[in-house]
Design a protein around this motif. Structure first.
Motif, PDB file in Angstrom:
ATOM      1  N   PHE A  40     -99.225   6.764  31.312  1.00 21.99           N
ATOM      2  CA  PHE A  40    -100.409   6.133  31.892  1.00 21.99           C
ATOM      3  C   PHE A  40    -100.098   5.391  33.185  1.00 21.99           C
ATOM      4  CE2 PHE A  40    -104.402   4.182  32.324  1.00 21.99           C
ATOM      5  CZ  PHE A  40    -104.235   2.818  32.507  1.00 21.99           C
ATOM      6  N   LEU A  47    -102.503   7.620  41.396  1.00 25.49           N
ATOM      7  CA  LEU A  47    -103.858   7.489  41.926  1.00 25.49           C
ATOM      8  C   LEU A  47    -103.841   6.480  43.062  1.00 25.49           C
ATOM      9  CD1 LEU A  47    -106.124   7.294  38.736  1.00 25.49           C
ATOM     10  CD2 LEU A  47    -106.191   9.047  40.492  1.00 25.49           C
ATOM     11  N   ASP A  51    -105.061   6.893  46.991  1.00 25.61           N
ATOM     12  CA  ASP A  51    -106.025   5.977  47.603  1.00 25.61           C
ATOM     13  C   ASP A  51    -105.440   5.299  48.816  1.00 25.61           C
ATOM     14  OD1 ASP A  51    -107.923   4.412  44.880  1.00 25.61           O
ATOM     15  OD2 ASP A  51    -108.050   6.360  45.884  1.00 25.61           O
ATOM     16  N   TYR A  78    -110.004  -4.914  52.545  1.00 26.10           N
ATOM     17  CA  TYR A  78    -110.441  -5.519  51.287  1.00 26.10           C
ATOM     18  C   TYR A  78    -110.302  -4.521  50.145  1.00 26.10           C
ATOM     19  CZ  TYR A  78    -113.685  -7.224  47.748  1.00 26.10           C
ATOM     20  OH  TYR A  78    -114.248  -7.625  46.566  1.00 26.10           O
TER      21      TYR A  78
ATOM     22  N   ASP B  40    -113.335   2.689  43.321  1.00 27.77           N
ATOM     23  CA  ASP B  40    -111.883   2.778  43.421  1.00 27.77           C
ATOM     24  C   ASP B  40    -111.337   3.555  42.222  1.00 27.77           C
ATOM     25  OD1 ASP B  40    -109.130   2.258  43.132  1.00 27.77           O
ATOM     26  OD2 ASP B  40    -109.315   0.395  44.268  1.00 27.77           O
ATOM     27  N   PRO B  41    -110.761   4.701  42.462  1.00 30.33           N
ATOM     28  CA  PRO B  41    -110.289   5.530  41.351  1.00 30.33           C
ATOM     29  C   PRO B  41    -109.201   4.870  40.519  1.00 30.33           C
ATOM     30  CG  PRO B  41    -110.239   6.773  43.413  1.00 30.33           C
ATOM     31  CD  PRO B  41    -110.526   5.352  43.766  1.00 30.33           C
ATOM     32  N   THR B  42    -108.354   4.132  41.195  1.00 26.75           N
ATOM     33  CA  THR B  42    -107.281   3.457  40.471  1.00 26.75           C
ATOM     34  C   THR B  42    -107.867   2.458  39.482  1.00 26.75           C
ATOM     35  OG1 THR B  42    -106.011   3.591  42.530  1.00 26.75           O
ATOM     36  CG2 THR B  42    -105.091   2.245  40.761  1.00 26.75           C
ATOM     37  N   CYS B  43    -108.725   1.610  39.988  1.00 22.86           N
ATOM     38  CA  CYS B  43    -109.358   0.605  39.126  1.00 22.86           C
ATOM     39  C   CYS B  43    -110.140   1.261  38.009  1.00 22.86           C
ATOM     40  CB  CYS B  43    -110.332  -0.260  39.939  1.00 22.86           C
ATOM     41  SG  CYS B  43    -109.527  -1.359  41.067  1.00 22.86           S
ATOM     42  N   ARG B  45    -109.733   4.092  36.589  1.00 27.73           N
ATOM     43  CA  ARG B  45    -108.885   4.652  35.545  1.00 27.73           C
ATOM     44  C   ARG B  45    -108.333   3.566  34.660  1.00 27.73           C
ATOM     45  NH1 ARG B  45    -107.515   6.648  31.856  1.00 27.73           N
ATOM     46  NH2 ARG B  45    -105.759   7.993  31.370  1.00 27.73           N
ATOM     47  N   ILE B  46    -107.952   2.481  35.278  1.00 27.94           N
ATOM     48  CA  ILE B  46    -107.404   1.355  34.513  1.00 27.94           C
ATOM     49  C   ILE B  46    -108.451   0.772  33.580  1.00 27.94           C
ATOM     50  CG2 ILE B  46    -106.464  -0.986  34.690  1.00 27.94           C
ATOM     51  CD1 ILE B  46    -105.168  -0.119  37.339  1.00 27.94           C
ATOM     52  N   HIS B  86    -118.646  -4.263  45.318  1.00 27.13           N
ATOM     53  CA  HIS B  86    -118.597  -3.551  46.599  1.00 27.13           C
ATOM     54  C   HIS B  86    -118.416  -2.065  46.407  1.00 27.13           C
ATOM     55  CE1 HIS B  86    -117.406  -7.695  47.593  1.00 27.13           C
ATOM     56  NE2 HIS B  86    -118.118  -7.462  48.677  1.00 27.13           N
ATOM     57  N   SER B 111    -115.298  -7.947  40.700  1.00 23.79           N
ATOM     58  CA  SER B 111    -114.931  -7.907  42.100  1.00 23.79           C
ATOM     59  C   SER B 111    -113.616  -8.617  42.307  1.00 23.79           C
ATOM     60  CB  SER B 111    -116.014  -8.591  42.946  1.00 23.79           C
ATOM     61  OG  SER B 111    -115.640  -8.562  44.299  1.00 23.79           O
ATOM     62  N   ALA B 112    -112.955  -8.236  43.363  1.00 23.73           N
ATOM     63  CA  ALA B 112    -111.724  -8.942  43.703  1.00 23.73           C
ATOM     64  C   ALA B 112    -112.129 -10.232  44.406  1.00 23.73           C
ATOM     65  CB  ALA B 112    -110.871  -8.091  44.637  1.00 23.73           C
ATOM     66  N   ASP B 113    -113.361 -10.264  44.853  1.00 27.55           N
ATOM     67  CA  ASP B 113    -113.878 -11.418  45.568  1.00 27.55           C
ATOM     68  C   ASP B 113    -114.300 -12.480  44.574  1.00 27.55           C
ATOM     69  OD1 ASP B 113    -115.022 -13.173  47.323  1.00 27.55           O
ATOM     70  OD2 ASP B 113    -116.308 -11.682  48.299  1.00 27.55           O
ATOM     71  N   LYS B 133    -111.263  -9.327  39.677  1.00 32.12           N
ATOM     72  CA  LYS B 133    -110.213  -8.315  39.604  1.00 32.12           C
ATOM     73  C   LYS B 133    -108.896  -8.932  40.055  1.00 32.12           C
ATOM     74  CE  LYS B 133    -112.748  -4.067  40.535  1.00 32.12           C
ATOM     75  NZ  LYS B 133    -112.916  -2.998  41.532  1.00 32.12           N
ATOM     76  N   PRO B 134    -107.829  -8.443  39.560  1.00 32.78           N
ATOM     77  CA  PRO B 134    -107.713  -7.354  38.594  1.00 32.78           C
ATOM     78  C   PRO B 134    -108.161  -7.803  37.193  1.00 32.78           C
ATOM     79  CG  PRO B 134    -105.539  -8.247  39.071  1.00 32.78           C
ATOM     80  CD  PRO B 134    -106.504  -8.922  39.978  1.00 32.78           C
ATOM     81  N   VAL B 135    -108.896  -6.958  36.579  1.00 32.93           N
ATOM     82  CA  VAL B 135    -109.454  -7.300  35.289  1.00 32.93           C
ATOM     83  C   VAL B 135    -108.415  -7.100  34.188  1.00 32.93           C
ATOM     84  CG1 VAL B 135    -111.283  -6.730  33.645  1.00 32.93           C
ATOM     85  CG2 VAL B 135    -111.738  -6.634  36.090  1.00 32.93           C
ATOM     86  N   ARG B 136    -108.414  -8.049  33.307  1.00 36.73           N
ATOM     87  CA  ARG B 136    -107.475  -7.941  32.198  1.00 36.73           C
ATOM     88  C   ARG B 136    -108.200  -7.410  30.975  1.00 36.73           C
ATOM     89  NH1 ARG B 136    -103.442 -11.969  32.893  1.00 36.73           N
ATOM     90  NH2 ARG B 136    -102.713 -11.734  35.036  1.00 36.73           N
ATOM     91  N   ILE B 137    -107.485  -6.846  30.114  1.00 37.92           N
ATOM     92  CA  ILE B 137    -108.109  -6.287  28.925  1.00 37.92           C
ATOM     93  C   ILE B 137    -108.739  -7.377  28.068  1.00 37.92           C
ATOM     94  CG2 ILE B 137    -106.007  -6.310  27.493  1.00 37.92           C
ATOM     95  CD1 ILE B 137    -107.004  -3.602  26.326  1.00 37.92           C
TER      96      ILE B 137
END
Lengths: 137, 677
Positions: A40, A47, A51, A78, B40-43, B45-46, B86, B111-113, B133-137
């Protein structure tokens, strides 16, 4: 052999954390990993690379524009910063923040300089992570 | 569940056990259906992984538009939405608004903001939570609480009756009614089950409904009514949050709450106004029907319910959005693009509108879309009144449709109901005064406009319209339902269109309105109003024997009104209207308390543009009185005297024509007095 690899991997990770390349977010990602998704973290980092490549390219192009569109630059950065934070790329994030400051000050030269720093940190992290994953697999 | 590695949207393959009837099943929150939106694809997926780890059913989406269409297609397919702020294609807050209005689902922003003003924006837009963000589980593990809380609140809102006493009765009735409606209107077992669930909840919460001590302000129908009244009193231009707050005099309500709600309301009105153009034609028809048989208020379609629900539940913005959406939908002509409202919904109104002889045609066009919105008081403009006739029709239609379409349309319904009442009033009331029915604003308008129909609409009185049994009860449920979220919508739907079986009646007439009205009120507060509508809608008694209503009314007892099936809805409206109208004109308005349970009515006669109530005698349409400063409830006022024909059918036929009541709400300046009774 296995154990040695594991130890190496653990050592590398510790070092990355200590040096601030990565932060706790990366650990959280690893915690999400499970048997169903054994790679994972690597998948997510990949990814991120995709990006990031896009962001970096767009920022470079935007920096070359004259006059410079600082709003757009700020937006791009940002997003890149947000993406970086999601995998715990602490150093890259910091550079992004600095970039945003120069952006707010409309300091194009400052932005360009910092951007070099951003790219450098990103490249370094990428290299280290690739080595780490090699060990992890 | 992932459709494909490359796809960005993954749809859960299995239905969560959580979905159905019980809010809390054994496994809850396992299976909670989450839709996560982030460009954001990374976010993305997470988040997906985290949510999966929480044992939720996750659907991910990287575009807001796609997310919206997903939500629309699967009305009951999701329990909660998590969205980034955003995003390139649509602002996260906008999406939040849409969702709130159309589907009335809890939305969590990310948001990261973390700057205070952005977080504040999230709060004021009605986000259920705001994650940095980053969001925690850990942050995601507890999101289910928002779903439960929302349902709980909605339930409360729906059942909350200002008077308190009414609630009991309402509650009892409502649950059953709702179930009926839902099945007829929107189908979805889910809805029914929700209702049941809510009923259960109701029982539990009955006692503390009066003091909604929730931290988050839920704009119940009553509260919204008060809000609308206040806004009308001040005049939409001069309505500033501080003054509105003072006028409303609701303990615990902050200026911020009002400000955000006002913003939504304004948006709604704006949207309605776009629709109102179509309404013009409609309105006249509405108003013109003095003997309003409240016509069958088109059953609140899913939209209505939503509108209604929205009214109560949705944060101001979403409400506005919803309204706008509703308006947009129906009014093909009007440029309002109600993205959210299903065309279907709109159409239903329209069909009902068809009934109205006059506005029928017009309604068809614009009403369709706008009708829905009619209910939404937001943007009715004065000219809307004219449109009221039509709008109401359309509105009704819309409502009707709304109901059926989906529960999620609650918000829409709410809106619709709001507008519906208006329309209903017109329809049912034939009196034209109906237009102002809108529950929320209705109070105000009702009084002045005497829009009986409108009022009825809310509570689903719509039934009356058709002569079908106006089951007051059902209406009550409808009203109540409004506030209830999607689940409730079902009930609204019912009430609107068909009290339990007579949904059609409701829908046609003004039921929608009622439904809407009820929503508008925030569903709870309206009980009285709804009742009025219900009664009014009673197709049978076109006569505005409001007098009877007076007794029914009792503003505080909404439920009673509802129960009075016999009482022509018109009566109720009239009563209410007259009372609100305070002009003596009412025809009979013995009811000292206009339909608005909130008691706002009395004070609102002023907003009503005019004697409207007077004429209400038969034309409840006085919708215009409502001052929905922005929202033209007018459009909603369908007062069109819907003939006995089922609005439903009318709507169905008209589907397209129902030009949304074009925000008839704004009947500012309408003088319903010409509404023939």
């Amino acid at each position: 052999m296995e154990n040695q690899k594991k130890r190496q991997a653990a050592y590398m990770k510790r070092s990355l954390l200590d040096q601030g390349y990565l932060d706790e977010q990366f650990i959280h990602l690893e915690e999400l990993q499970d048997d169903a998704n054994p790679n994972f973290v690597e998948e997510v980092v990949k990814l991120y690379y995709t990006d990031s490549a896009r962001f970096i390219r767009n920022i470079e192009l935007a920096l070359e524009n004259a006059p410079c569109d600082f709003t757009r630059l700020d937006n791009l950065m940002y997003q890149f910063k947000g993406s970086s934070s999601s995998i715990g790329a602490r150093r890259v994030q910091r550079q992004c923040s600095q970039f945003q400051e120069y952006c707010n000050a409309k300091n194009i030269e400052g932005c360009k300089n910092i951007f070099q720093g951003v790219k450098h940190e990103y490249a370094t992290l990428k290299t280290k992570l690739e080595a780490y994953f090699q060990m992890e697999r | 569940m992932n459709i494909g590695s490359g796809s960005l949207v993954t749809v859960p393959s299995s239905a969560a056990s959580w979905k159905s009837s019980d809010v809390v099943s054994d496994q809850f929150p396992v299976g909670l259906r989450v839709l996560v939106v982030d460009d954001d694809p990374t976010c993305l997926r997470i988040l997906e992984k985290m949510l999966r780890n929480c044992h939720y059913e996750v659907t991910k989406c990287n575009r807001a538009e796609v997310a919206l269409s997903l939500l629309r297609e699967n009305k009951n397919g999701f329990d909660i939405v998590i969205s980034d702020v955003h995003m390139p294609d649509m602002d996260g807050f906008k999406l939040l608004e849409h969702i709130g209005l159309e589907m009335d689902l809890p939305v969590i922003m990310m948001s990261a903001d973390d700057s205070k003003d952005v977080v504040m924006k999230g709060v004021t837009h009605g986000a259920y939570d705001y994650l940095i963000k980053p969001v925690r589980i850990e942050a995601l593990k507890n999101i289910w609480q928002h779903v439960v809380r929302k349902k709980k609140h909605e339930w409360k809102d729906n059942n909350f009756d200002q008077s308190g006493s009414v609630e009991e009765g309402d509650r009892q009735q409502k649950p059953s009614e709702d179930v009926d409606y839902s099945s007829s209107a929107n189908e979805g077992n889910w809805k029914n089950s929700k209702k049941r669930k809510e009923e259960e909840e109701e029982a539990e919460e009955r006692d503390d409904t009066s003091t909604l001590k929730k931290p988050r302000v839920v704009w119940s129908v009553e509260l919204h009514q008060q809000f609308v009244q206040a806004v009308h009193q001040l005049g939409i231009d001069k309505a500033v949050p501080k003054k509105i707050l003072e006028l409303m005099n609701v303990p615990g309500l902050t200026r911020e709450n009002v400000a955000s709600h006002l913003q939504k309301y304004r948006l709604y009105l704006r949207r309605l106004s776009g629709v109102s153009q179509h309404q013009n034609g409609l309105n006249s028809s509405f108003i013109g029907r003095p003997d309003a048989t409240f016509g069958t208020i088109s059953p609140l379609n899913g939209l209505d319910i939503q509108a209604i629900a929205a009214a109560g539940q949705i944060p101001a913005q979403s409400l506005a959005t919803l309204q706008a959406a509703a308006l947009g939908r129906s009014a093909t002509k009007s440029a309002i693009s109600v993205p959210l409202v299903d065309q279907r919904n709109l159409f239903s109104f329209e069909n009902s509108k068809l009934r109205f002889p006059e506005g029928q045609q017009q309604l068809n066009n614009s009403n369709k879309q706008i009708d829905l919105l009619h209910g939404i008081p937001t943007t009715m403009e004065p000219k809307q009144l004219a449109n009221l006739h039509h709008p109401s029709q359309s509105f009704v239609g819309m409502n009707m449709q709304v109901n059926s379409t989906s529960q999620h349309n609650n918000s829409v319904l709410m809106r619709m109901s709001q507008s519906q009442p208006r329309a209903q009033m017109l329809n049912g009331a034939n009196n034209g005064s109906q237009v102002s029915r809108l529950p929320l604003s209705m109070q105000q308008s009702l009084s002045s406009e005497g829009i009986p129909g409108g009022v009825l609409a809310q509570s689903g009185i719509v039934d009356n319209a058709r002569g079908s049994v106006y089951n007051p009860v059902s209406q009550a449920s409808s009203m109540v339902d409004f506030s209830v979220k999607s689940k409730e919508l079902q009930s609204y739907n019912f009430s609107l269109g068909s009290n339990s079986s007579g949904i059609s009646t409701l829908t046609n007439r003004g039921m929608l309105q009622e439904a809407m009205n009820s929503d508008i009120k925030g569903s709870r507060g309206f009980p009285s109003n709804y009742d009025i509508f219900n009664e009014l809608h009673q197709p049978k008694s076109q006569n505005w024997g409001l007098q009877n209503i007076g007794s029914i009314f009792d503003a505080s007892h909404h439920p009673s009104i509802q129960g009075t099936q016999g009482v022509s809805s018109q009566l109720l409206l009239q009563q209410g209207i007259s009372s609100t109208h305070n002009n003596g004109q009412n025809r009979n308005a013995p009811i000292g308390k206009p339909m608005y349970s909130n008691g706002e009515e009395s004070g609102h006669a002023s907003p009503m543009g005019g004697p409207q109530l007077n004429s209400v005698g038969g034309n409840m349409l006085a919708v215009k009185a409502e001052r929905f400063p922005e929202a033209d409830y007018r459009s909603i006022i369908f007062p069109e005297q819907f003939g006995q024909d089922d609005l439903m059918s009318a709507f169905l036929k008209q589907q397209g024509s129902v030009g949304p009541v074009e925000t008839e709400f704004g009947f500012d300046g309408y003088t319903l007095d010409n509404l023939p009774v």
